[in-house]
Design a protein around this motif. Structure first.
Motif, PDB file in Angstrom:
ATOM      1  N   ARG A 155       5.166   0.891  -0.593  1.00 47.57           N
ATOM      2  CA  ARG A 155       3.937   1.618  -0.913  1.00 47.57           C
ATOM      3  C   ARG A 155       3.181   2.048   0.337  1.00 47.57           C
ATOM      4  NH1 ARG A 155       1.377   1.894  -5.478  1.00 47.57           N
ATOM      5  NH2 ARG A 155      -0.609   1.659  -4.403  1.00 47.57           N
ATOM      6  N   ASN A 156       2.977   1.107   1.252  1.00 47.20           N
ATOM      7  CA  ASN A 156       2.050   1.378   2.349  1.00 47.20           C
ATOM      8  C   ASN A 156       2.719   1.914   3.611  1.00 47.20           C
ATOM      9  OD1 ASN A 156       0.193   0.360   0.564  1.00 47.20           O
ATOM     10  ND2 ASN A 156       0.213  -1.698   1.461  1.00 47.20           N
TER      11      ASN A 156
ATOM     12  N   THR B 118       4.574   5.516  -3.385  1.00 51.31           N
ATOM     13  CA  THR B 118       3.567   4.906  -4.256  1.00 51.31           C
ATOM     14  C   THR B 118       3.950   4.995  -5.737  1.00 51.31           C
ATOM     15  OG1 THR B 118       2.326   6.952  -4.176  1.00 51.31           O
ATOM     16  CG2 THR B 118       1.624   5.222  -2.669  1.00 51.31           C
ATOM     17  N   GLY B 119       5.137   5.524  -6.008  1.00 46.52           N
ATOM     18  CA  GLY B 119       5.652   5.429  -7.376  1.00 46.52           C
ATOM     19  C   GLY B 119       5.956   3.982  -7.738  1.00 46.52           C
TER      20      GLY B 119
ATOM     21  N   LYS C 204       4.653   0.627  -8.399  1.00 45.98           N
ATOM     22  CA  LYS C 204       3.276   0.248  -8.757  1.00 45.98           C
ATOM     23  C   LYS C 204       3.057  -1.252  -8.630  1.00 45.98           C
ATOM     24  CE  LYS C 204       2.304   4.436  -9.816  1.00 45.98           C
ATOM     25  NZ  LYS C 204       1.623   5.204  -8.767  1.00 45.98           N
ATOM     26  N   GLU C 205       1.839  -1.632  -8.360  1.00 44.64           N
ATOM     27  CA  GLU C 205       1.501  -3.052  -8.349  1.00 44.64           C
ATOM     28  C   GLU C 205       0.618  -3.376  -9.542  1.00 44.64           C
ATOM     29  OE1 GLU C 205      -0.455  -4.638  -4.866  1.00 44.64           O
ATOM     30  OE2 GLU C 205      -0.488  -6.651  -5.752  1.00 44.64           O
TER      31      GLU C 205
END
Ligand code: FES
Ligand code: FES
Lengths: 161, 752, 80
Positions: free
Chosen positions: A30-31, A36-37, A39-40
């Motif tokens: 993500r970072n 960012t697909g 997900k958290e």
């Protein structure tokens, strides 16, 4: 802070990143890699929103360390669609309205793809148990199961032809 | 059809089609950006320090060590939030909930926050903040909190709604009574009276996306907030008033939202993120952990409810009364009131009285959860209705039909009903094949009804027609479950263009006038209404353009199926002008073509649902499986049936979780024991069957297309439907939700 | 016209659940009510809902009240 340098493949492409030894693969994706697909939803392995494949094994990327991915192949939702075409699962999810808010969708798609890779013709019960690690709070799962059934059919047909 | 109105026979061309949603591709490819998916150059990571105590005085917060940690850019505590509320108590409650002011009121209450260069540094800084607490006595149970010697949550609370006004503090923030007639007279006429007490535990909305935002705020008081919310305009107004900002200087953009169900209608940590951004003059990203979500946001009330209903041997109810005690967390709420209003709304009652109490406890501030408060009241009432039917040896569906409210009934909460759908949903249940299915061993069937108000509210939309005839619709209501598709259908219907020609965007707070939060099932109802009017305004412009082009008066122009036609014999030589042609010529006929509308979309129309549920209970373990579930609900006109069904199924699934598994478990020390999805177990795919739906379209006369709200009512009947089913399966009346295996086993044991 | 009140609102009218007021719209009706029972103003500021012939209005003060309509004042409600 000291970091680990990692070389891996993400969705078929070679990548390199440096991350602290304690950073999760989810945070790396993500970072650091901007995927960012992934997900958290919980960060503790309970919701499946962060599902990715690691060498074709389905994992919760929040429970894997970034450093553990050294030399391995990672698959995320971003790699599902190929050559500008949606994957049959993606098409089926849209056609069957299998998403409402959509936050759980990437995880379900990755998990469902992994299931259909192992078992191209799953029963309803097999689908339900295979997806039991992915939480969805919006849909009641009804349309998700139907979408997976229909994508499985399409994929079996594609394979035959 | 027994419920025909003017709208029943409306002919639609695209409305009602199951089209693909416009944001589908973004959401299946991972491109859609949710709360935690945005970043800004130079952003800091925000983290919140939370109270480990249920109730404590904060004697001192020492941040000196944390401030010295390299990489820490800002620290805030309650002292960093001056009081801009101007004496508005509910604003102050919101502020105090975001950041404690001298007292921690529940386990998880925010006491300080840091912004640092990365997550690791921020977490380290939290550990270096030293808070000196003095523990105070706490109370977490609603019945305990009402006792005269209970620890007091706020010493300034005097119970409102009692006469004479009390002079001492209490945990009961208000008492509300609804009803009519005289219940004593009614009960005196009854042949059978049943009275029972019920309890329901606290549950969380459980959206999969935690709260997340990205905030900037400069020394000039100009700021931006990217946030997952059900109402970015409301968030803007709240943040501005809590931080003393000009509303127009704060731009709030709603990200894609990963579920809300009422939990994202209020600010929780957004003002904190903005304040950290102001103090550091850097963008601050604040994302809650799941544990924080459970401990410090949104749960629904736990309740304790007494219900008493009397009936004659002929099956007519003579009187009904209820006392409903709703826990509202550490701040006053209106939840007991809503429970009292909704409890008997399904029935036609001559003598009825319901009294709701709102009760403070040392738990997180309660927020709406779908149709807030209605499910718990329905659990008690619908259980007693079943008990009465059994006593009277009547079929429970027939008994409900016999007593159902109809047009002209005075609702238990006051007004007289217009055309409503409770009767038709019950008739549909009676005739549903599900009711004829044979039950096996250890299986039971339950039926229950539910009611919810639905609302409209302030709405504003903008519709712009592009040079090629494609349409941009900008709305201000957040799309929580596919409303973009419904709104595009409505615009297409009104303009007479293809669905694919319309693109729907959710506008930020600087691009539209105020829009109320997407709550109360209002999204498609109210933005749909504003879209119709905006489209009609654009049509007026296009008719004028056509008239000018033809050189005839505009009253000779009509709009039909996407084209302007000149009426009358004298104009028969004028070929129609399509929307596309008018749009192409627009630069030379007066400039861009747009339609705009602001409306207070009131009159959303109440809605009713009846659910059928079959369960199988394992008498050895007490575990319950839902084996079949059917939802019948009145939706008004269903604009997009897939998403209406989706709302029905989603609400039912949430209700099933609430009924069987989900509950907040507090320890004796007042701390939450199960703040995670592992121990707070929401239904997973293998727990549920397919959920059948039947949409009844009883049009709402207050909407041009007959639309009603659909999103909330589906969570009202499940607790009771499952309660009735389990009770029928095990032969013992269940009175405590969730009906977890130990509770079921205990109930069976107690009965033996 | 006679309007009816329920819940906590009755406290502001000294316990009366029906009040005689005037006004052709919701706004005018509420103004007339506040003139008669100033204590209701706090509730009006927090927001109330008005049911006209069973249809619930929360915000539209310009809504016309038809002759002979049943008007019911309710506490403001929130949803999810
Ligand atoms: S975020 Fe990894 S399982 Fe929930
Ligand atoms: S669609 Fe919202 S969580 Fe699955």
């Amino acid at each position: 802070m000291s970091g680990v340098t990692v070389s891996a493949k993400v969705n078929g492409d070679a990548v390199q990143y440096v991350c602290p030894p304690s950073e999760s693969l989810m945070d790396v994706l993500r970072n650091r890699l901007n995927l960012t697909g992934v997900k958290e939803g919980c960060g503790t392995g309970d919701c499946g929103a962060c599902s990715v494949t690691l060498d074709d094994r389905l994992v919760c990327s929040c429970l894997v360390l970034g450093a553990e991915a050294e030399g391995r192949a990672i698959g995320t939702v971003e790699g599902l669609s190929q050559d500008g075409e949606l994957h049959p699962l993606q098409t089926a999810f849209i056609d069957h309205a299998a998403l409402q808010c959509g936050i759980c969708t990437p995880g379900f798609l990755v998990a469902a793809k992994s299931l259909l890779g192992r078992n191209p013709n799953p029963s309803e019960e097999e689908i339900r148990y295979a997806l039991a690690g992915n939480l969805c709070r919006c849909t009641g799962y009804d349309k998700i199961v139907r979408a997976v059934q229909s994508a499985a059919k399409v994929m079996r047909k594609q394979k035959r032809s | 059809m027994p419920y025909e109105t003017d709208y029943t026979n409306q002919k639609f061309s695209v409305i009602g089609n199951r089209v693909n949603r416009p944001d589908g591709v973004d959401k299946v490819t991972g491109r859609a950006k949710y709360g935690a998916d945005a970043s800004a150059a130079g952003q800091l990571v925000g983290k919140i320090l939370r109270s480990p105590h249920a109730h404590a005085l904060i004697k001192k917060i020492d941040t000196s060590k944390a401030e010295k940690l390299p990489g820490v850019k800002a620290i805030v505590t309650g002292d960093d939030f001056p009081d801009f509320t101007g004496g508005n108590r509910s604003l102050m409650d919101t502020l105090e909930n975001c950041m404690a002011r001298g007292r921690a009121l529940y386990d998880g209450h925010a006491v300080a926050a840091v912004a640092a260069v990365d997550a690791q540094t921020a977490n380290q800084a939290l550990k270096l903040i030293k808070v000196t607490y003095k523990k105070l006595p706490h109370v977490t149970d609603v019945d305990e909190a009402m006792k005269p010697n209970a620890p007091i949550v706020h010493d300034w609370i005097r119970t409102a709604g009692v006469d004479p006004a009390p002079t001492t503090a209490s945990n009961i923030s208000q008492r509300n009574e609804f009803g009519h007639g005289d219940v004593e007279t009614g009960f005196a006429q009854a042949d059978i009276i049943i009275e029972k007490t019920f309890k329901t535990e606290q549950t969380h909305q459980g959206y999969i996306e935690p709260h997340a935002c990205l905030a900037t705020l400069g020394p000039d008081g100009v700021g931006e907030l990217w946030v997952t919310t059900q109402g970015h305009f409301t968030f803007r107004n709240m943040c501005a008033s809590l931080l003393g900002l000009d509303v127009a200087k704060l731009k709030v953009t709603s990200s894609e939202i990963g579920g809300g169900f009422g939990g994202k209608t209020h600010v929780w940590m957004e003002p904190v993120a903005l304040q950290l951004a102001r103090k550091s003059n850097r963008p601050v990203k604040l994302v809650m952990t799941r544990e924080e979500v459970f401990k410090a946001t949104g749960p629904t009330s736990s309740t304790s409810v007494d219900v008493k209903i009397g009936a004659k041997k002929n099956g007519r109810i003579t009187a009904a009364s209820a006392e409903l005690r709703y826990q509202s967390g550490a701040f006053p709420g209106m939840w007991g009131m809503l429970g009292a209003m909704t409890s008997f709304a399904c029935y036609d009652l001559k003598h009825v009285k319901s009294v709701g109490y709102d009760v403070l406890c040392n738990r997180p501030k309660v927020a709406a959860y779908r149709a807030p408060s209605a499910p718990m009241a329905a659990f008690g009432v619908e259980s007693v209705i079943d008990l009465l039917a059994a006593e009277l040896k009547m079929d429970p569906v027939e008994f409900r039909i016999k007593n159902a409210a109809k047009k002209g009934t005075q609702a238990s909460y006051g007004p007289v009903y217009g055309p409503i759908g409770i009767g038709p949903t019950l008739e549909a249940v009676k005739n549903h094949p599900h009711m004829k299915k044979r039950l096996g061993k250890n299986q039971g069937r339950g039926v229950a009804c539910g009611f919810w108000f639905n609302f409209g509210g302030q709405t504003c939309t903008d519709l712009n027609i592009g040079i090629d005839g494609s349409v941009n619709l900008t709305v201000g209501t957040v799309d929580v479950g596919g409303s973009r598709a419904s709104l595009a259908l409505i615009a297409a219907e009104e303009l007479g263009v293809d669905y694919d020609q319309v693109r729907v965007t959710i506008g930020d707070t600087s691009s539209l006038g105020h829009n109320d939060t997407t709550e109360g099932s209002r999204g498609t109802f109210s933005s749909g209404m504003a879209t119709i009017f905006a489209a009609r305004n654009a049509v007026d412009v296009m008719k004028q353009r056509a008239a000018d082009t033809w050189g005839i008066p505009v009253d000779q122009v009509v709009w039909e199926e996407g084209v302007a036609r000149a009426k009358g014999r004298q104009n028969s030589n004028l070929p129609p002008l399509s929307l596309k042609e008018i749009a192409a010529k627009s630069p030379r006929t007066g400039g861009p073509i747009a339609g705009h509308n602001e409306v207070v979309a009131d009159g959303a129309g109440v809605s009713f649902a009846s659910h059928i549920c079959d369960v199988e209970v394992d008498p050895e373990t007490g575990s319950t499986r839902v084996i079949r579930y059917t939802v019948v609900q009145d939706a008004g006109k269903a604009i997009h049936p897939d998403y209406v069904e989706g709302q029905f199924q989603g609400g039912a699934a949430q209700g099933i979780g609430w009924a069987l598994n989900e509950e907040y478990i507090y320890g004796d020390d007042g701390t939450l024991q199960n703040a995670g999805f592992l121990d707070y177990r929401i239904p997973v795919c293998s727990d549920l069957p397919f959920i059948d739906t039947e949409i009844l379209e009883i049009p709402n006369p207050n909407h041009p297309y007959g639309v009603r709200g659909v999103g909330e009512t589906s969570i009202v009947p499940p607790l009771a439907a499952i309660g009735n089913a389990v009770s029928n399966a095990v032969g013992v009346r269940m009175t405590h939700v969730p009906m977890s295996p130990p509770r079921i086993l205990k109930a069976i044991e107690d009965a033996q | 016209m006679e309007i009816r009140l329920s819940g906590i609102l009755c406290q502001a009218t000294g316990g009366a659940s029906t009040v005689e007021v005037s006004g052709a719209t919701i706004g005018e009706m509420l103004a007339s009510l506040a003139l008669k029972h100033p204590a209701i103003q706090d509730h009006l500021d927090d927001g109330v809902a008005v049911a006209i012939n069973g249809e619930i209005y929360r915000d539209r003060t310009d809504q016309v009240i038809p002759k002979g309509a049943e008007v019911f004042l309710l506490p403001r409600i929130e949803g999810g």
